[in-house]
Design a protein around this motif. Sequence first.
Motif, PDB file in Angstrom:
ATOM      1  N   SER A 152       0.842  -1.200   0.000  1.00 38.43           N
ATOM      2  CA  SER A 152       0.000   0.000   0.000  1.00 38.43           C
ATOM      3  C   SER A 152       0.876   1.249   0.000  1.00 38.43           C
ATOM      4  O   SER A 152       1.849   1.342   0.745  1.00 38.43           O
ATOM      5  CB  SER A 152      -0.896  -0.016   1.244  1.00 38.43           C
ATOM      6  OG  SER A 152      -1.675   1.148   1.309  1.00 38.43           O
TER       7      SER A 152
ATOM      8  N   GLU B 104      -6.734  -3.847  -8.583  1.00 42.34           N
ATOM      9  CA  GLU B 104      -7.313  -4.721  -7.553  1.00 42.34           C
ATOM     10  C   GLU B 104      -8.661  -5.286  -8.017  1.00 42.34           C
ATOM     11  O   GLU B 104      -9.695  -5.100  -7.366  1.00 42.34           O
ATOM     12  CB  GLU B 104      -7.490  -3.954  -6.237  1.00 42.34           C
ATOM     13  CG  GLU B 104      -6.217  -3.361  -5.663  1.00 42.34           C
ATOM     14  CD  GLU B 104      -5.391  -4.405  -4.891  1.00 42.34           C
ATOM     15  OE1 GLU B 104      -5.728  -5.601  -4.946  1.00 42.34           O
ATOM     16  OE2 GLU B 104      -4.408  -3.997  -4.242  1.00 42.34           O
TER      17      GLU B 104
ATOM     18  N   HIS C  39      -1.876  -6.463  -4.723  1.00 42.84           N
ATOM     19  CA  HIS C  39      -0.911  -6.732  -3.664  1.00 42.84           C
ATOM     20  C   HIS C  39      -0.824  -8.211  -3.332  1.00 42.84           C
ATOM     21  O   HIS C  39       0.072  -8.635  -2.604  1.00 42.84           O
ATOM     22  CB  HIS C  39      -1.296  -5.957  -2.396  1.00 42.84           C
ATOM     23  CG  HIS C  39      -2.590  -6.417  -1.802  1.00 42.84           C
ATOM     24  ND1 HIS C  39      -3.809  -5.969  -2.259  1.00 42.84           N
ATOM     25  CD2 HIS C  39      -2.853  -7.315  -0.824  1.00 42.84           C
ATOM     26  CE1 HIS C  39      -4.773  -6.555  -1.568  1.00 42.84           C
ATOM     27  NE2 HIS C  39      -4.227  -7.377  -0.694  1.00 42.84           N
TER      28      HIS C  39
END
Length: 273
Positions: A42, A168, A200
Motif C-alpha cells: 500500500s 485490484e 498486492h
Amino acid sequence: MAIQVKGLDFTYQPGTTSERHALRNVSLRVADGEFLAIVGASGSGKSTLAQHLNGAILPPPGKVFVNGLEVKKGISPVDLVSNVGLVFQYPEHQLFAETVREEIAYGCRNLGFAEGTMVAASRRALDAVGLDTSYLSRSPFRLSGGEKRRVALASVLAMDPPILILDEPTVGLDRSGKAMIGSVLRSLHREGKTIIVIGHDLAELRALAPRLVVMHRGAVVADGELSKGDLAQYGISLPQPFQPREMLQKHFPENYGSAAAKKILAFLEGGDQ
C-alpha cells in the motif's frame, strides 16, 4: 508498443503540508498483447501509475504513450477510452448511472456505437462477468461490493478497448468470483488484448500474469522474479504453502491421530476420502 512510460514523476499536493511524492522517475514498456502484473505494498504508487495510463491524471514531468498517443493536456477523451480501459480499485469511484443498463451503455454511446451494437456489446460484457440480464434494470448502488466490481468491469469491456488496466480487480469477490475474473482475463488475453493487473496479492498475480513488475515508494524496483528476501524488503510477502498436517497438529493436537483427522488430511492432500 502498447504502453510507454518515460521518466514519470508525480507529487500530490506539492508545496503543502500534505505533500506526497507518489511516483519517482518511473519508466515502463508494455508490448502489444502482453499480460503484466504490477505488485507493491500500500502506498507504493501502483494506483497513481494506473491513473496516468488512461489520462485520469495527466503527466507532469515525464511522458506517457498509449498505442502511440501521448497522454497530455488536450488529448481527446474519446481517443483515450477507445484505446485503454481502466477499472478502478473502488467501483464507487467509477459508477454513476441510475441503472446497470445505463452504466454499461454509457461508454459505448460516447464512442458512437449504433443502438443495436451497443445493446449487444452490453449483454456480452454482462455475460462475461457472470451476471445475467436481470441486473440491467437494477441500480448499481444497490448491489453488493463484488457485484459493483463486476458491473464496473463490464462497463469497460463493452467498449472493447485493446488495452485493459485493472486495479485490484478481485477485491470483494469470493473464491468463485476471483476464479471467474481470472478466467475472463485469460480469455481476453488469448484474444490479443494487452492486460495490466495491479494488486498486492502476490499468489493471485503470479497465477495470472507471466511478467511481474514490483513498485516500492513510487519507483519501479524490479521487473521479473525476485527472491523472498528481495520481496520482504519491499513489504511484499511470498505466499506460504498450505501444510494441512502441520496446521491440524498445531491447532488440534488431541485429535491429530483420529480417524476423522485422517479423512480430512486425505481430502486436503488429494487422496481418497
